[in-house]
Design a protein around this motif. Structure first.
Motif, PDB file in Angstrom:
ATOM      1  N   UNK A  97       0.742  -1.247  -0.010  1.00  0.00           N
ATOM      2  CA  UNK A  97       0.045   0.262  -0.019  1.00  0.00           C
ATOM      3  C   UNK A  97       0.882   1.236   0.048  1.00  0.00           C
ATOM      4  N   UNK A  98       0.427   2.304  -0.254  1.00  0.00           N
ATOM      5  CA  UNK A  98       1.006   3.585  -0.355  1.00  0.00           C
ATOM      6  C   UNK A  98       2.087   3.938  -1.259  1.00  0.00           C
ATOM      7  N   UNK A  99       2.140   3.282  -2.278  1.00  0.00           N
ATOM      8  CA  UNK A  99       3.349   3.397  -3.355  1.00  0.00           C
ATOM      9  C   UNK A  99       3.529   5.192  -3.390  1.00  0.00           C
ATOM     10  N   UNK A 100       2.490   5.980  -3.529  1.00  0.00           N
ATOM     11  CA  UNK A 100       2.819   7.336  -3.502  1.00  0.00           C
ATOM     12  C   UNK A 100       3.834   7.729  -4.723  1.00  0.00           C
ATOM     13  N   UNK A 101       3.556   7.505  -5.678  1.00  0.00           N
ATOM     14  CA  UNK A 101       4.595   7.706  -6.995  1.00  0.00           C
ATOM     15  C   UNK A 101       4.556   9.010  -7.318  1.00  0.00           C
TER      16      UNK A 101
ATOM     17  N   UNK B 263      -9.491  -2.492   3.523  1.00  0.00           N
ATOM     18  CA  UNK B 263      -9.776  -1.212   2.885  1.00  0.00           C
ATOM     19  C   UNK B 263      -8.223  -0.568   2.574  1.00  0.00           C
ATOM     20  N   UNK B 264      -8.317   0.737   2.047  1.00  0.00           N
ATOM     21  CA  UNK B 264      -7.019   1.321   1.897  1.00  0.00           C
ATOM     22  C   UNK B 264      -6.741   2.145   3.072  1.00  0.00           C
ATOM     23  N   UNK B 265      -7.460   2.188   4.302  1.00  0.00           N
ATOM     24  CA  UNK B 265      -7.083   3.093   5.181  1.00  0.00           C
ATOM     25  C   UNK B 265      -8.181   4.181   5.744  1.00  0.00           C
TER      26      UNK B 265
ATOM     27  N   UNK C 229      -7.858  -9.994   7.331  1.00  0.00           N
ATOM     28  CA  UNK C 229      -8.624  -8.626   7.214  1.00  0.00           C
ATOM     29  C   UNK C 229      -7.521  -7.542   7.508  1.00  0.00           C
ATOM     30  N   UNK C 230      -7.350  -6.687   6.523  1.00  0.00           N
ATOM     31  CA  UNK C 230      -6.189  -5.821   6.111  1.00  0.00           C
ATOM     32  C   UNK C 230      -6.839  -4.549   6.231  1.00  0.00           C
ATOM     33  N   UNK C 231      -5.838  -3.584   6.569  1.00  0.00           N
ATOM     34  CA  UNK C 231      -5.983  -2.234   6.188  1.00  0.00           C
ATOM     35  C   UNK C 231      -4.661  -1.591   5.655  1.00  0.00           C
ATOM     36  N   UNK C 232      -4.771  -0.823   4.668  1.00  0.00           N
ATOM     37  CA  UNK C 232      -3.409  -0.249   4.199  1.00  0.00           C
ATOM     38  C   UNK C 232      -3.243   1.150   4.642  1.00  0.00           C
ATOM     39  N   UNK C 233      -2.058   1.725   4.089  1.00  0.00           N
ATOM     40  CA  UNK C 233      -1.375   3.088   4.517  1.00  0.00           C
ATOM     41  C   UNK C 233      -1.404   3.536   5.929  1.00  0.00           C
ATOM     42  N   UNK C 234      -0.933   2.468   6.449  1.00  0.00           N
ATOM     43  CA  UNK C 234      -0.563   2.763   8.050  1.00  0.00           C
ATOM     44  C   UNK C 234       1.028   2.919   8.380  1.00  0.00           C
ATOM     45  N   UNK C 235       1.156   3.573   9.468  1.00  0.00           N
ATOM     46  CA  UNK C 235       2.615   4.079   9.585  1.00  0.00           C
ATOM     47  C   UNK C 235       3.566   3.010   9.795  1.00  0.00           C
ATOM     48  N   UNK C 236       3.099   1.931  10.289  1.00  0.00           N
ATOM     49  CA  UNK C 236       4.032   0.676  10.551  1.00  0.00           C
ATOM     50  C   UNK C 236       3.242  -0.542  10.425  1.00  0.00           C
TER      51      UNK C 236
ATOM     52  N   UNK D 119      -1.886  -4.705   9.520  1.00  0.00           N
ATOM     53  CA  UNK D 119      -1.826  -3.322   9.140  1.00  0.00           C
ATOM     54  C   UNK D 119      -0.617  -3.152   8.239  1.00  0.00           C
ATOM     55  N   UNK D 120      -0.899  -2.910   6.907  1.00  0.00           N
ATOM     56  CA  UNK D 120      -0.113  -2.732   5.876  1.00  0.00           C
ATOM     57  C   UNK D 120       0.651  -1.123   5.831  1.00  0.00           C
TER      58      UNK D 120
END
Length: 448
Positions: free
Chosen positions: A186-190, A330-332, A389-396, A420-421
Motif C-alpha cells: 500500500x501507499x506507493x505514492x509515486x 480497505x485502503x485506510x 482482514x487488512x488495512x492499508x496506508x498505516x505508519x508501521x 496493518x500494511x
C-alpha cells in the motif's frame, strides 16, 4: 537453471460494494435506518443471551410511567456529539481569519456526549460507558434504566459482532492452499517517490529475477498481489481562499505530476502482471471517486497493465475469496477516521479489531467519512467475517491473530488474521501471508 511455475488459485469478488446506479439526490438518513434494520435482530439475540431475556423496549416506551426506572434493554444507533468535529461553517470561518488555524488531528474532548437513537426518538446516555472508545454510527444494545430527567442510565452494553480472543496457535485446517502466498502493498505514492530502486527490486523479486533458487521458488508461490490504495498520490495539499489565484497556477503542475505518476504505475504493474495476478484498490488520493465505496480504477487509466487480464480493479473497501480464504479490507480511510474520533489505545490494529465486533467496515460513514447515500441497504455491514482482514496506508506493520468465541454466529472457531500494511513509499516494506497457516511476515526492499 531451475524453472518454477507460479501457483494458481481460485478467485471470487463478492461484488457487494459495486454501485450499479449513482443517485446523489437522496438523504443520508436512509443509511442509518437500513443499518439499524439489518443489525437489530442480531444485536437483540446477543442482548437476550447476555442479560437473561430482559425486556426490550423502544426509546419512546421509556417515556411511559410504567417503565420509569424499569431495568430494560434498548436498541439503536449511537450518536456521539463532539464539538471539535469538522464543520463546513467552522472551515469557512477559519479561512477568513488573518492567521489560518492548523487542522486538528483528534476530535475527542471532555465535553463529548453520547446519544442513542432509533427510527423515532433519541435519548441521552449516562453512566458506565467508555465514551472515548465509541464513535457515531454503531448499532448497539444498552442495558439500564430510564431516569426522571429523560436520560438513560447505562449499566452494560453489547454490539452485534462476535466476541474475540487472541490466538497463539491456529486450529488445524484442511485447506488446499499449502504454500500459496498473498503479497500486500500500500501507499506507493509515486508522485513523491524519488528513489525507484525499492520498487524495482520488489518487481524483480515477484517475477523471479532476484535471489537464489530458494528465493525464486518462494516468489513463485505468490498467487496474488494486493495493492491497498494511494498508489498514485499519498497525500493532498489543502488550498484555502487566501492566495486563490496563486494556487490556481499550480493546477498545471499538479496535472503533470499525476500524469507522470500514473504512467510509472502502469509500467510497474505491467511488469508484474506478465507473471502474477494483481488486485488494485483505489485510495483516498488516487484518481477515483472520493466517497466510499470507491469504484475501481478505470482500465483506460492503466492501458498497458490492463491488456493482459492479470490486473483486477477492485473497490475500496473490498471483500472476496482467494482459494479457501475470505479476504477483506480497505485502503485506510475508515480506520484513520475512527482513530481521529476515539481513543482506542491509539492503535490502528485495535480499531481494526473493533470493527469486527461492531460488524461494520466503516461505522463513521457518512457522519465524518464521505459515503454514497444508500437508502435501502448498507453494504458496508460485515455479513461475512474475513479470514484475512487488512488495512492499508498505516505508519508501521502490525499484525494479530484473533478468533471468534461467541456461539451466536458461525464465526466461532474461525481464525482471523488482522494486518496493518505500512506505506511502501516510506517503509519500503510489503507483507507476505500464507493462505493455509495464516503465517505473516514483513519483507523489506530498502534501508528503512
Amino acid at each position: 537453471m531451475a524453472q518454477f511455475e507460479r501457483k494458481s488459485v481460485e478467485f471470487e469478488d463478492f461484488g457487494k460494494f459495486l454501485i450499479q446506479s449513482k443517485n446523489f439526490s437522496r438523504q443520508f438518513c436512509g443509511i442509518y435506518q437500513a443499518r439499524l434494520a439489518s443489525l437489530k435482530a442480531k444485536v437483540s439475540d446477543r442482548a437476550k443471551l447476555k442479560w437473561n431475556n430482559r425486556t426490550i423496549l423502544s426509546i419512546v416506551d421509556l417515556t411511559k410511567d410504567e417503565y420509569k426506572e424499569y431495568p430494560c434493554i434498548v436498541i439503536g444507533t449511537l450518536y456521539k456529539y463532539q464539538e471539535l468535529k469538522p464543520s463546513i461553517l467552522k472551515e469557512i470561518a477559519n479561512e477568513l481569519q488573518a492567521v489560518p488555524q492548523p487542522p486538528r488531528l483528534h476530535y475527542c474532548s471532555p465535553k463529548d456526549m453520547l446519544f442513542l437513537e432509533d427510527d423515532v426518538a433519541r435519548i441521552k446516555l449516562v453512566g458506565d460507558l467508555p465514551l472515548n472508545a465509541l464513535v457515531t454510527g454503531l448499532v448497539c444494545a444498552i442495558y439500564g434504566q430510564g431516569l426522571n430527567d429523560g436520560s438513560f442510565l447505562v449499566k452494560d452494553f453489547c454490539f452485534p459482532g462476535p466476541s474475540l480472543k487472541p490466538l497463539t496457535q491456529l486450529p488445524s485446517t484442511s485447506t488446499n492452499d499449502h504454500g500459496k502466498l498473498l503479497l500486500f502493498l500500500s501507499g506507493l505514492d509515486l508522485v513523491n517517490q524519488v528513489n525507484n530502486l525499492p520498487m524495482e527490486l520488489l518487481a524483480d523479486w515477484i517475477i523471479g529475477f532476484l535471489g537464489n533458487e530458494s528465493i525464486q521458488e518462494e516468489a513463485a508461490n505468490i498467487v496474488r498481489v494486493i495493492i491497498a490504495g494511494n498508489s498514485v498520490r499519498g497525500s493532498s495539499e489543502i488550498f484555502t481562499r487566501k492566495g486563490y489565484f496563486q494556487n490556481k497556477k499550480k493546477d498545471c503542475q499538479f496535472a503533470a505530476e499525476i500524469h507522470q505518476a500514473i504512467y510509472k504505475l502502469d509500467c510497474f504493474l505491467s511488469k508484474i502482471t506478465k507473471s502474477c495476478s494483481v488486485i488494485l484498490l483505489p485510495g483516498e488520493f488516487d484518481p477515483s471517486c472520493y466517497v466510499i465505496p470507491q469504484h475501481p480504477f478505470h482500465p483506460k487509466i492503466l492501458p498497458t497493465a490492463s491488456k493482459g487480464g492479470n490486473l483486477y480493479g477492485a473497490t475500496n473497501p473490498w471483500i472476496g475469496k482467494i482459494g479457501s480464504r475470505i479476504i477483506g479490507g480497505s485502503s485506510g480511510q475508515p480506520i484513520l477516521d475512527i482513530m481521529k474520533l476515539s481513543n482506542i489505545e491509539d492503535s490502528p490494529l485495535s480499531c481494526l479489531e473493533k470493527t469486527l465486533e461492531w460488524q461494520h467496515f466503516a461505522p463513521t460513514a457518512p457522519d465524518t467519512l464521505s459515503e454514497y447515500p444508500f437508502d435501502k441497504s448498507d453494504p458496508l455491514i460485515m455479513n461475512e467475517y474475513p479470514n484475512i482482514y487488512f488495512v492499508g496506508n498505516m505508519e508501521k506493520y502490525e499484525t494479530k491473530l484473533v478468533q471468534g468465541i461467541d456461539g451466536i454466529d458461525d464465526s466461532e472457531g474461525r481464525p482471523i488474521r488482522l494486518i496493518c500494511i505500512p506505506k511502501f513509499s516510506t517503509s519500503h516494506t510489503a507483507v507476505l501471508v500464507n493462505l493455509e497457516s495464516l503465517h505473516t511476515q514483513s519483507i523489506s526492499f530498502g534501508s528503512a
